[in-house]
Scaffold this active site. Structure first.
Site, mmCIF file in Angstrom:
data_model
loop_
_atom_site.group_PDB
_atom_site.id
_atom_site.type_symbol
_atom_site.label_atom_id
_atom_site.label_comp_id
_atom_site.label_asym_id
_atom_site.label_seq_id
_atom_site.Cartn_x
_atom_site.Cartn_y
_atom_site.Cartn_z
ATOM 1 N N TRP A 70 0.868 -1.184 0.000
ATOM 2 C CA TRP A 70 0.000 0.000 0.000
ATOM 3 C C TRP A 70 0.911 1.242 0.000
ATOM 4 C CZ3 TRP A 70 -2.107 2.726 4.794
ATOM 5 C CH2 TRP A 70 -3.131 3.620 4.462
ATOM 6 N N ALA A 101 -6.559 -5.178 7.134
ATOM 7 C CA ALA A 101 -7.566 -4.134 6.871
ATOM 8 C C ALA A 101 -8.807 -4.679 6.171
ATOM 9 C CB ALA A 101 -6.941 -3.027 6.019
ATOM 10 N N ASP A 120 -0.617 -5.931 8.937
ATOM 11 C CA ASP A 120 -1.663 -4.955 8.657
ATOM 12 C C ASP A 120 -2.860 -5.743 8.141
ATOM 13 O OD1 ASP A 120 -3.252 -2.874 7.891
ATOM 14 O OD2 ASP A 120 -1.804 -1.937 6.533
HETATM 15 C C1 LMR Z 1 -6.872 1.958 -0.669
HETATM 16 O O1 LMR Z 1 -5.803 1.349 -0.730
HETATM 17 O O2 LMR Z 1 -7.470 2.356 -1.681
HETATM 18 C C2 LMR Z 1 -7.516 2.187 0.659
HETATM 19 O O3 LMR Z 1 -6.771 1.632 1.679
HETATM 20 C C3 LMR Z 1 -7.869 3.604 0.899
HETATM 21 C C4 LMR Z 1 -6.683 4.484 1.140
HETATM 22 O O4 LMR Z 1 -6.711 5.205 2.144
HETATM 23 O O5 LMR Z 1 -5.740 4.485 0.353
#
Ligand code: LMR
Length: 394
Positions: free
Chosen positions: A127, A210, A208
């Site tokens: 991410w 989520a 993590d």
């Molecule tokens: C994403 O990866 O799209 C989500 O986790 C939202 C974000 O805050 O980036």
């Protein structure tokens, strides 16, 4: 003073969200930010959350501060949801945080407090905000191979080779389930091997999680986290309630620190409360309260689980449909991995030019690395996406 500031790089996912909003086309398709949407394109408030909100509105008698760690009932309920009985409760320190991102940030800060020279190993890719927060905190980041884009699967050999570089005190960040952005996940056998390597090296795992409940089910999605927490002497776990409870804007998350004994648990708990105090004092309570009401009430919990299961199976059906359409149109199985991936995302392996053409010519918005949010699709838009990909040369 302000003239001394430098412009900050735009967050790619949030910039895409903005570009989508500004696009006037009626038939545009948003496959960008990781927010669940139903077939009508709506992000609904889950039934059990609405019911809990109604109940709490009647019952709440004060808005005075909670404790620095948040409401203990929330921590209890979430520890149960994520860890079940994988570790003894008196080994788990926990604080409520503003969303899963808040938990991630506090976890990185805690590790830096313990060891300012610790490096954080992250999957390539991960991410983007993981990298951004680490850079902001001045923590050294090392990537480990994770994804084989040719096959759309985990490059487990590459991952294990790269993790041989970890040193005692380093943190190794993993996604508990539903890997973001790829959608490719470790199986339990691989999880065992990673756990053994980390224990051999003396590195600390950080997980993590989520998207619990969005992949193979609430328990299956927590299996890796439970395995690691039960098998490593120390583990940090950042859990988000944004997606599986659908309470994105309430900012609800929990950071857990699993310690090897009660004494160290107390030390971790004190430091986590201290960190909350330094960063924002008391964590937000409203979303956390709704989550604990839902998890503690048998009927609300059953209804929440049923609705979450519908969300999950709906996304799986869209995966099957998309993989099937692409198989039909391309005459090959090169997109078969879409049906195997789990969670909200899949990284399709399309080049940046193609991603750009899909946006310009078809109003299809996906993240630049060709990550799509499956929940941005519905039965009618899947064939459109598949056709656009193949026509554009994908
Ligand atoms: C994403 O990866 O799209 C989500 O986790 C939202 C974000 O805050 O980036």
């Amino acid at each position: 003073m302000f003239d001394q500031l430098k412009a900050q790089p735009a967050d790619k996912i949030l910039a895409l969200m903005q570009a989508f909003r500004e696009d006037p086309r009626d038939d545009k398709i948003d496959l960008g930010v990781g927010v669940y949407r139903n077939a009508e394109g709506v992000t609904p408030i889950m039934r059990a959350i609405k019911a809990a909100e109604r109940r709490w509105w009647e019952e709440e008698t004060t808005k005075a501060y909670t404790g620095l760690a948040g409401d203990p009932a929330f921590s209890e309920a979430m520890i149960g949801l994520v860890l079940d009985d994988a570790v003894s409760r008196d080994q788990v320190a926990a604080v409520a945080t503003p969303g899963g991102t808040g938990a991630v940030r506090q976890a990185f800060e805690l590790s830096r407090m313990a060891n300012p020279r610790a490096r954080v190993f992250v999957s390539d890719p991960t991410w983007p905000n993981h990298l951004s927060i680490l850079k902001h905190l001045g923590i050294e980041t090392v990537t480990y191979r994770y994804f084989d884009s040719a096959t759309g699967t985990v490059d487990f050999g590459g991952m294990m080779d790269d993790l041989e570089q970890v040193a005692p005190g380093d943190l190794v960040l993993m996604h508990g389930c539903c890997h973001n952005p790829t959608g490719a996940n470790l199986n339990i056998r691989q999880g065992h091997e990673v756990m053994e390597l980390l224990n051999r090296k003396g590195a600390t795992p950080m997980i993590d999680i989520a998207y619990q409940g969005f992949g193979d089910g609430l328990n299956a999605d927590a299996a890796l986290t439970r395995l690691i927490a039960g098998g490593c002497p120390e583990t940090l776990i950042a859990a988000s309630c944004s997606k599986n409870f659908g309470i994105y804007r309430e900012r609800t998350g929990l950071l857990m620190a699993v310690a090897r004994d009660r004494g160290l648990r107390g030390m971790a708990q004190d430091n986590l409360a201290y960190l909350n105090r330094q960063n924002y004092s008391f964590p937000p309570d409203h979303g956390a309260r709704l989550v604990s009401i839902v998890l503690q009430d048998e009927d609300l919990r059953a209804d929440w689980e049923a609705e979450l299961e519908d969300v999950r199976t709906g996304m799986l059906a869209l995966r099957e449909q998309l993989a099937g359409e692409l198989r039909r149109l391309s005459g090959s199985d090169r997109y078969g991995f879409i049906a195997e991936h789990r969670g909200m995302f899949s990284r399709l392996g399309l080049g940046p030019d193609l991603v750009e053409r899909l946006r310009k010519d078809h109003g299809i918005y996906m993240v630049g690395d060709s990550r799509i949010n499956i929940a941005g699709l519905n039965r009618d838009t899947v064939p459109k996406l598949a056709k656009a990909i193949i026509e554009a040369g994908g």
